[in-house]
Design an enzyme around this catalytic site. Structure first.
Site, PDB file in Angstrom:
ATOM      1  NE  ARG A   1     -26.623  23.229 -13.312  1.00 48.75           N
ATOM      2  CZ  ARG A   1     -26.675  22.366 -14.162  1.00 48.75           C
ATOM      3  NH1 ARG A   1     -25.929  21.614 -14.646  1.00 48.75           N
ATOM      4  NH2 ARG A   1     -27.912  22.132 -14.526  1.00 48.75           N
ATOM      5  N   PRO A   2     -24.567  28.433 -11.144  1.00 45.10           N
ATOM      6  CG  PRO A   2     -26.142  29.454  -9.933  1.00 45.10           C
ATOM      7  CD  PRO A   2     -26.018  28.649 -11.022  1.00 45.10           C
ATOM      8  CB  CYS A   3     -20.472  26.249  -8.467  1.00 45.35           C
ATOM      9  SG  CYS A   3     -19.479  26.713  -9.751  1.00 45.35           S
ATOM     10  CG  HIS A   4     -20.432  32.316  -9.260  1.00 52.39           C
ATOM     11  ND1 HIS A   4     -20.982  31.908 -10.405  1.00 52.39           N
ATOM     12  CD2 HIS A   4     -21.017  33.497  -9.017  1.00 52.39           C
ATOM     13  CE1 HIS A   4     -22.132  32.609 -10.795  1.00 52.39           C
ATOM     14  NE2 HIS A   4     -21.786  33.458  -9.920  1.00 52.39           N
ATOM     15  NE  ARG A   5     -25.313  33.774  -8.598  1.00 53.30           N
ATOM     16  CZ  ARG A   5     -26.213  33.395  -9.665  1.00 53.30           C
ATOM     17  NH1 ARG A   5     -27.387  32.512  -9.529  1.00 53.30           N
ATOM     18  NH2 ARG A   5     -26.337  34.190 -10.614  1.00 53.30           N
TER      19      ARG A   5
END
Length: 173
Positions: free
Chosen positions: A136-140
């Site tokens: 779940r791309p919280c790094h984006r």
């Protein structure tokens, strides 16, 4: 036979090596992924007594993560089951909509879920509580000024993930 409602839920786990360090994956009895944590992660999970180590429920996740780190996969297709408040789950659903190779801001996530401008801090808290790093791309999610603000897995990992996705230049190893 009656079920004891106080029985802890069965948790399966495995560890997978990756370019950003070992990944700890957990899944529920149905095989849905419930967390992906990295060493030193703020709020990350660690193996608990009673968890069952079994790589079988994680084969698809291992294959997709390997393809992601090889820059051959842009979208994970895995059953995810993270539990949080209704607000957190709305934020996490909004994270799922941020495409590979793109970034968004905390304010844009707040707007996407219909939260008020003052709710941006709460959105940041929900993003920081994301139990499924990478998947779940919280790094984006970046700061409104383009800065690489906070990441529960550490800014160095965030930089490497964004570089892998072509958003930033690859940092030296």
């Amino acid at each position: 036979m009656t079920m004891n409602m106080n029985m802890p839920e069965l948790v399966y786990w495995t560890s997978v090596e990756s370019p950003v360090g070992p990944l700890l994956l957990t899944a529920d009895p149905d095989g849905a992924l419930t967390s992906l944590s990295v060493p030193g992660q703020k709020g990350g999970r660690t193996v608990q007594d009673g968890w069952l180590q079994d790589p079988a429920p994680f084969r698809a996740a291992e294959e997709q993560l390997a393809a992601y780190f090889a820059a051959e996969l842009k979208e994970f297709r895995l059953p995810l089951r993270a539990r949080g408040t209704e607000f957190r789950e709305r934020v996490w659903d909004a994270l799922d909509a941020v495409p590979y190779g793109a970034t968004t801001t905390y304010g844009e996530i707040a707007a996407r879920i219909g939260a008020s401008r003052p709710a941006v801090r709460a959105v940041g808290g929900a993003i920081g509580a994301n139990p499924l790093l990478i998947l779940r791309p919280c790094h984006r999610v970046i700061g409104a000024d383009g800065s690489l603000t906070g990441y529960a897995g550490g800014i160095e990992r965030k930089t490497r993930l964004l570089a892998l996705e072509g958003v930033l230049p690859m940092p030296p190893s």
